[in-house]
Design a protein around this motif. Structure first.
Motif, PDB file in Angstrom:
ATOM      1  N   LEU A 304       0.930  -1.111  -0.179  1.00 20.19           N
ATOM      2  CA  LEU A 304      -0.333   0.335  -0.078  1.00 20.19           C
ATOM      3  C   LEU A 304       0.852   1.412  -0.006  1.00 20.19           C
ATOM      4  O   LEU A 304       0.421   2.327  -0.808  1.00 20.19           O
ATOM      5  N   ASP A 305       1.980   1.239   0.590  1.00 21.04           N
ATOM      6  CA  ASP A 305       2.686   2.322   0.446  1.00 21.04           C
ATOM      7  C   ASP A 305       3.225   2.916  -0.555  1.00 21.04           C
ATOM      8  O   ASP A 305       3.752   3.679  -1.038  1.00 21.04           O
ATOM      9  N   ARG A 306       3.623   1.696  -2.185  1.00 27.56           N
ATOM     10  CA  ARG A 306       3.512   2.209  -2.674  1.00 27.56           C
ATOM     11  C   ARG A 306       2.768   1.918  -3.978  1.00 27.56           C
ATOM     12  O   ARG A 306       2.596   2.025  -4.736  1.00 27.56           O
ATOM     13  N   ALA A 307       1.770   2.662  -3.601  1.00 26.75           N
ATOM     14  CA  ALA A 307       0.785   2.638  -3.875  1.00 26.75           C
ATOM     15  C   ALA A 307       0.770   3.747  -5.745  1.00 26.75           C
ATOM     16  O   ALA A 307       0.749   3.290  -6.209  1.00 26.75           O
ATOM     17  N   GLN A 308       1.553   5.364  -5.108  1.00 31.82           N
ATOM     18  CA  GLN A 308       1.827   5.973  -6.335  1.00 31.82           C
ATOM     19  C   GLN A 308       2.458   5.438  -7.607  1.00 31.82           C
ATOM     20  O   GLN A 308       2.502   5.409  -8.746  1.00 31.82           O
ATOM     21  N   GLU A 309       3.503   4.125  -6.828  1.00 30.31           N
ATOM     22  CA  GLU A 309       4.249   3.454  -8.198  1.00 30.31           C
ATOM     23  C   GLU A 309       3.533   2.171  -8.894  1.00 30.31           C
ATOM     24  O   GLU A 309       3.528   1.960 -10.071  1.00 30.31           O
ATOM     25  N   ALA A 310       2.441   2.154  -8.305  1.00 29.08           N
ATOM     26  CA  ALA A 310       1.741   0.474  -8.705  1.00 29.08           C
ATOM     27  C   ALA A 310       0.869   1.265  -9.702  1.00 29.08           C
ATOM     28  O   ALA A 310       1.092   1.068 -10.988  1.00 29.08           O
TER      29      ALA A 310
END
Ligand SMILES: NC(=O)c1ccc[n+]([C@@H]2O[C@H](COP(=O)([O-])OP(=O)(O)OC[C@H]3O[C@@H](n4cnc5c(N)ncnc54)[C@H](OP(=O)(O)O)[C@@H]3O)[C@@H](O)[C@H]2O)c1
Length: 327
Positions: A304-310
């Motif tokens: 979840l803490d890399r949602a933007q990267e996802a």
């Protein structure tokens, strides 16, 4: 407390925050989430919400999978307690991009043992839409169909169901790479919308195969020419707006002379109309298909803490497979 994804400001980045775990009310359940995909409709919802809703409470994510850990009052919530489910969120009050989500028990469907959490997280939006398309095809007795954005996950499901049901599918893709992708997976009719002869080829093939229904999720400026090439009496179903065009022009003479009907499709509306029983039956069919031919390709998994990267990874090459948030 739970971790969840929020939009930091309109047009800004997705960020992870800690918030209180929500409590289910009557008819609702609390789900411990396992996985959730990034779909085009999530990105549209993020854009729309940024424009008009309270970003402090908005968690993105329309579909996902998890286990029901708390049941609110009611028979259905109690029935789902402890079950692994595919689920959809209740916009704008909940979202699947979180460790926990509260939603209506009617938005949850138990997953069969044959479907893992990741495939299960993608078992509502696209598979149910593909099934609905074939209901429409049969109701209206179409002999062959035209499938725009055919390299998408949904486009490939349509092609797969067409093969199974022996209904020819004309697949429209937007470049040579996607043509190869579909050729390698055995598609027979593929047209590249960037090719010089595309409209002429579409006109000929759709008349030869009597393809009288177009499913279009692109809605680009090319749609006018596409419609002009279709056999008389054709139906055009608009179900997405991948081009991002807010307005497109359609020649009225073509609609009048060729008796073309244009309508919209939205799964949420159809699911509401279907009711719980029909939705459960469709979900059973999806379960059967997903445990055999209908596997969705997964390109990447992100916490979840890399949602933007996802989201960024997904946008670079959407045809390469789905990107999942995993909890
Ligand atoms: N109305 C409904 O109820 C409903 C339900 C389900 C899905 N949908 C819609 O169905 C569509 C497909 O969803 P999905 O999850 O299957 O998508 P997906 O797997 O993420 O793939 C998106 C596909 O669209 C292509 N694409 C993106 N922008 C395009 C453009 N401007 N012109 C032509 N092609 C473009 C991408 O090609 P690249 O790889 O080249 O980017 C990719 O092949 C979306 O529009 C979604 O919103 C609607």
């Amino acid at each position: 407390m739970m971790k969840a994804v929020f939009l930091e400001k309109p047009g800004g980045h997705l960020v992870m925050k800690e918030v209180n775990i929500p409590v289910p009310g009557p008819g609702e359940v609390l789900i411990k989430m396992k996985a959730a995909p990034v779909n085009p409709s999530d990105l549209a919802r993020i854009r729309n919400t940024a424009a008009g809703h309270d970003l402090a409470t908005f968690i993105p994510g329309i579909e996902g999978s998890g286990t029901v850990v708390v049941a609110g009052k009611g028979i259905l919530p109690r029935l789902w307690l402890g079950k692994r489910v595919a689920c959809s969120s209740e916009y704008p009050s909940s979202g699947t991009w979180a460790e926990y989500m509260v939603t209506k028990a009617g938005n949850c469907f138990p997953l069969s043992e044959k479907i893992n959490d990741e495939q299960g997280s993608m078992s509502l939006v696209n598979p149910l839409t593909a099934l609905a398309f074939f209901e429409i095809i049969k109701e209206n007795n179409h002999k062959a169909i035209i499938n725009n954005a055919a390299a998408s996950a949904l486009g490939r499901m349509v092609e797969m169901l067409g093969k199974k049901q022996k209904i020819p599918v004309i697949n429209i893709v937007r470049n040579q790479h996607q043509t190869e992708l579909l050729k390698n997976s055995g598609s027979q009719y593929i047209l590249d919308s960037s090719s010089f002869s595309f409209i002429e080829d579409l006109g000929k093939l759709s008349h030869d195969l009597k393809a009288t229904i177009l499913f279009d999720s692109v809605c680009s400026r090319q749609l006018d020419n596409i419609i002009d090439a279709l056999p008389s009496g054709s139906s055009v179903i608009i179900y997405g707006n991948l081009s991002g065009e807010e307005h497109i022009m359609i020649n009225p003479r073509c609609l009048i002379n060729n008796d073309i009907k244009i309508s919209g499709f939205y799964l949420g509306r159809r699911a509401k109309k279907n009711g719980l029983l029909k939705n459960m039956m469709n979900l059973r069919e999806v379960g059967r298909l997903m445990s055999s031919d209908m596997k969705i390709k997964i390109r990447g998994r992100f916490p979840l803490d890399r949602a933007q990267e996802a989201v960024d990874t997904y946008l670079v090459n959407m045809s390469a497979g789905k990107v999942l948030l995993v909890m």
